[in-house]
Write an enzyme that holds these catalytic residues in place. Structure first.
Site, PDB file in Angstrom:
ATOM      1  N   HIS A 150     -80.613 -19.037-124.758  1.00  0.00           N
ATOM      2  CA  HIS A 150     -80.712 -20.002-123.676  1.00  0.00           C
ATOM      3  C   HIS A 150     -80.365 -19.349-122.335  1.00  0.00           C
ATOM      4  O   HIS A 150     -79.982 -18.188-122.261  1.00  0.00           O
ATOM      5  CB  HIS A 150     -79.772 -21.185-123.939  1.00  0.00           C
ATOM      6  CG  HIS A 150     -78.324 -20.803-123.978  1.00  0.00           C
ATOM      7  ND1 HIS A 150     -77.737 -20.267-125.101  1.00  0.00           N
ATOM      8  CD2 HIS A 150     -77.336 -20.863-123.038  1.00  0.00           C
ATOM      9  CE1 HIS A 150     -76.452 -20.022-124.846  1.00  0.00           C
ATOM     10  NE2 HIS A 150     -76.204 -20.378-123.598  1.00  0.00           N
TER      11      HIS A 150
ATOM     12  N   THR B  49     -82.218 -16.761-116.991  1.00  0.00           N
ATOM     13  CA  THR B  49     -82.662 -15.400-116.681  1.00  0.00           C
ATOM     14  C   THR B  49     -82.088 -14.357-117.636  1.00  0.00           C
ATOM     15  O   THR B  49     -81.005 -14.524-118.190  1.00  0.00           O
ATOM     16  CB  THR B  49     -82.255 -15.012-115.244  1.00  0.00           C
ATOM     17  OG1 THR B  49     -80.830 -15.159-115.094  1.00  0.00           O
ATOM     18  CG2 THR B  49     -82.973 -15.862-114.208  1.00  0.00           C
ATOM     19  N   ARG B  50     -82.856 -13.272-117.801  1.00  0.00           N
ATOM     20  CA  ARG B  50     -82.428 -12.060-118.501  1.00  0.00           C
ATOM     21  C   ARG B  50     -82.989 -10.850-117.740  1.00  0.00           C
ATOM     22  O   ARG B  50     -83.982 -10.973-117.019  1.00  0.00           O
ATOM     23  CB  ARG B  50     -82.951 -12.003-119.939  1.00  0.00           C
ATOM     24  CG  ARG B  50     -82.439 -13.059-120.889  1.00  0.00           C
ATOM     25  CD  ARG B  50     -80.963 -12.887-121.210  1.00  0.00           C
ATOM     26  NE  ARG B  50     -80.556 -13.754-122.310  1.00  0.00           N
ATOM     27  CZ  ARG B  50     -80.317 -15.050-122.217  1.00  0.00           C
ATOM     28  NH1 ARG B  50     -80.455 -15.652-121.058  1.00  0.00           N
ATOM     29  NH2 ARG B  50     -79.944 -15.750-123.270  1.00  0.00           N
TER      30      ARG B  50
ATOM     31  N   LYS C 183     -75.152 -13.704-110.769  1.00  0.00           N
ATOM     32  CA  LYS C 183     -74.664 -13.577-112.150  1.00  0.00           C
ATOM     33  C   LYS C 183     -74.141 -12.160-112.365  1.00  0.00           C
ATOM     34  O   LYS C 183     -74.885 -11.186-112.220  1.00  0.00           O
ATOM     35  CB  LYS C 183     -75.773 -13.871-113.150  1.00  0.00           C
ATOM     36  CG  LYS C 183     -75.311 -13.792-114.620  1.00  0.00           C
ATOM     37  CD  LYS C 183     -76.477 -13.731-115.599  1.00  0.00           C
ATOM     38  CE  LYS C 183     -77.202 -15.033-115.721  1.00  0.00           C
ATOM     39  NZ  LYS C 183     -78.204 -15.011-116.825  1.00  0.00           N
TER      40      LYS C 183
ATOM     41  N   HIS D   7     -70.128  -6.815-120.569  1.00  0.00           N
ATOM     42  CA  HIS D   7     -71.020  -6.722-121.731  1.00  0.00           C
ATOM     43  C   HIS D   7     -70.254  -6.685-123.060  1.00  0.00           C
ATOM     44  O   HIS D   7     -70.589  -5.937-123.969  1.00  0.00           O
ATOM     45  CB  HIS D   7     -71.903  -5.484-121.594  1.00  0.00           C
ATOM     46  CG  HIS D   7     -73.130  -5.520-122.471  1.00  0.00           C
ATOM     47  ND1 HIS D   7     -74.008  -6.573-122.486  1.00  0.00           N
ATOM     48  CD2 HIS D   7     -73.627  -4.614-123.358  1.00  0.00           C
ATOM     49  CE1 HIS D   7     -74.985  -6.314-123.331  1.00  0.00           C
ATOM     50  NE2 HIS D   7     -74.773  -5.148-123.892  1.00  0.00           N
TER      51      HIS D   7
ATOM     52  N   CYS E  15     -72.370 -17.736-123.831  1.00  0.00           N
ATOM     53  CA  CYS E  15     -73.391 -17.518-124.836  1.00  0.00           C
ATOM     54  C   CYS E  15     -72.761 -16.634-125.909  1.00  0.00           C
ATOM     55  O   CYS E  15     -71.582 -16.288-125.816  1.00  0.00           O
ATOM     56  CB  CYS E  15     -74.652 -16.880-124.248  1.00  0.00           C
ATOM     57  SG  CYS E  15     -74.501 -15.135-123.853  1.00  0.00           S
TER      58      CYS E  15
ATOM     59  N   LYS F 174     -85.269  -9.129-124.104  1.00  0.00           N
ATOM     60  CA  LYS F 174     -86.443  -8.482-123.510  1.00  0.00           C
ATOM     61  C   LYS F 174     -87.398  -7.922-124.556  1.00  0.00           C
ATOM     62  O   LYS F 174     -88.586  -7.745-124.299  1.00  0.00           O
ATOM     63  CB  LYS F 174     -85.987  -7.367-122.559  1.00  0.00           C
ATOM     64  CG  LYS F 174     -85.354  -6.169-123.259  1.00  0.00           C
ATOM     65  CD  LYS F 174     -84.820  -5.125-122.303  1.00  0.00           C
ATOM     66  CE  LYS F 174     -83.476  -5.457-121.750  1.00  0.00           C
ATOM     67  NZ  LYS F 174     -82.394  -5.507-122.772  1.00  0.00           N
TER      68      LYS F 174
END
Length: 474
Positions: free
Chosen positions: A134, A137-138, A356, A360, A403, A436
């Site tokens: 969800h 953007t990525r 954003k 990571h 997420c 991606k």
């Protein structure tokens, strides 16, 4: 979600009665929702019958509509609740895909393009924010430390473009990707060398020209910097909706709000859900954080760790400073003063005036109880990074969403067959960088499920690399 163009029958009855109450100046009566048969009759009296998409409430609650005039009415695919004793057990598919995130949706889409009768199952109502696919953007990029990812992304860009043309929507926006890190560090040099070897278009920045190309960013002393020119932003929610829509146009079936309760292997695989039982010649499991819970039904456990990630948005001091419309790029810090882990960011886009920027890695969690995990130690790291590197941002997150990542020990994907059942295939452990790759992962899992030789060498993604970390109850 209703797909009919007609209003619910009970709202029609309600509006008529309230109009009468207003016109007679009487107190509005207390209304009860009409019975199913009455709702059908109200509808019949006001709209002509149609052959397909007839919003008959009786069909959603019983095997057959009891209204005599409704002999020809048919349920729309989204309104009909499947009857587990009749319908689902009679239907056999070429393939069932469990998990309607980006990987599962692209797998189902690829199978449907190959004229395979395909069922896509999802435990939550679509769309939802409970998994890993969800958000608006990525990042899309070819900048990687490993050649095999960079080479796979070459075709992946083409597949994203192909989907855009098929559906007539925009899914990608080129912004470039700024890669920063200590100039002589192993990680930064791996990115740079891999891109050079694979002829990825890029620009090397120097301390002298950095601020001319990337204003309002202060790299650390000794940092190298390069730009992956063709990198950019993927519109994630739109992409997921688009590929699911294309799958359905090709005849594919999506059943959401159906949690898988059991899997029985065999030449024909049987999948039991909270609403039905389905059979197929092959099965693909792309369940994200729930992968091991599903694999346990077929005697397999992978070394996967589910983490909850804090997705942080930081407010611009001057609106537009880091805006996508001003061509501010996405960025990736390989390592820095604050941490040896990656920090990444995207320009202001989905929330106006908010950038954003995320760490990571996160804290271990149970996907069914992720809100119980409240670790925010990463936010302190990000605050120090923002204060040092992004002077145009307020170093306090304005919005924090979440997420989940599903990590493997080496952060590489899992794409493989079940060791005992060649007609069961799974994709898992996408480790926070898999979105991606959705189109190419879908193609590869489709090929595996059809028993074909995969388009790429999958040795980096096979489960045998884990050796003793893979548990089997077989």
């Amino acid at each position: 979600m209703r797909t009919s163009r007609y209003p619910p029958l009970w709202t029609l009855a309600y509006s008529r009665l309230t109009r009468r109450a207003r016109s007679s100046s009487l107190r509005r009566p207390k209304l009860r929702r009409p019975s199913a048969a009455r709702r059908c009759q109200v509808y019949l009296n006001n709209y002509p019958p149609v052959q397909w998409g007839y919003p008959c409430w009786q069909l959603a609650t019983s095997k057959q509509c009891s209204v005599p005039q409704h002999q020809d009415c048919q349920p729309s695919p989204r309104e009909l609740v499947p009857n587990t004793s009749n319908m689902s057990s009679e239907v056999e598919y070429d393939c069932i895909v469990i998990g309607a995130g980006v990987q599962g949706s692209f797998t189902a889409y690829q199978l449907a393009k190959r004229n395979k009768k395909t069922l896509l199952l999802e435990q939550f109502v679509l769309p939802h924010t409970r998994g890993s696919s969800h958000g608006q953007t990525r990042i899309i990029r070819k900048a990687y430390e490993q050649d095999f990812y960079t080479q796979m992304m070459d075709e992946c860009y083409k597949l994203w473009s192909q989907l855009e043309r098929e559906a007539g929507v925009t899914l990608y926006r080129q912004t470039g990707l700024l890669v920063m890190g200590p100039e002589h560090s192993d990680s930064y040099l791996l990115y740079k060398n891999t891109m050079e070897r694979n002829n990825v278009p890029m620009v090397i920045l120097t301390p002298e020209n950095f601020s001319q190309h990337i204003p309002n960013v202060i790299p650390a002393e000794g940092d190298g910097a390069l730009v992956d020119i063709n990198a950019g932003v993927l519109y994630a929610d739109r992409a997921l909706k688009t590929v699911q829509g294309q799958f359905q146009k090709l005849g594919g079936v999506i059943r959401d709000k159906e949690k898988v309760t059991d899997i029985t292997p065999g030449p024909v695989v049987t999948v039991s859900t909270s609403a039905g039982v389905y059979r197929a010649k092959s099965l693909v499991i792309t369940a994200g954080p729930w992968a091991n819970k599903l694999l346990s039904h077929i005697g397999l456990q992978l070394p996967l760790e589910v983490q909850k990630i804090n997705v942080c948005y930081w407010k611009e001091k001057v609106p537009g400073t880091y805006d996508v419309n001003k061509r501010f790029p996405c960025f990736l810090l390989t390592e820095g003063e604050e941490s040896d882990r990656h920090i990444y960011g995207l320009p202001s886009n989905e929330y106006p005036g908010l950038v954003k920027i995320c760490y990571h890695i996160g804290g271990k969690t149970d996907p069914d109880h992720r809100d119980k995990q409240t670790d925010r130690s990463d936010i302190g790291i990000l605050q120090r990074f923002v204060a040092r590197c992004f002077p145009g941002l307020i170093p306090e997150p304005a919005v924090v969403e979440s997420c989940m990542y599903t990590l493997t020990p080496d952060s590489h994907f899992v794409l493989d067959y079940h060791p005992a059942y060649s007609n069961i295939v799974f994709g898992a452990g996408f480790s926070g960088h898999g979105f991606k790759f959705g189109p190419i992962i879908g193609k590869l899992l489709c090929e595996l499920s059809l028993g074909e030789v995969p388009s790429y060498d999958l040795s980096p993604f096979r489960i045998r690399r884990f050796q003793g970390n893979t548990k089997s109850a077989l």
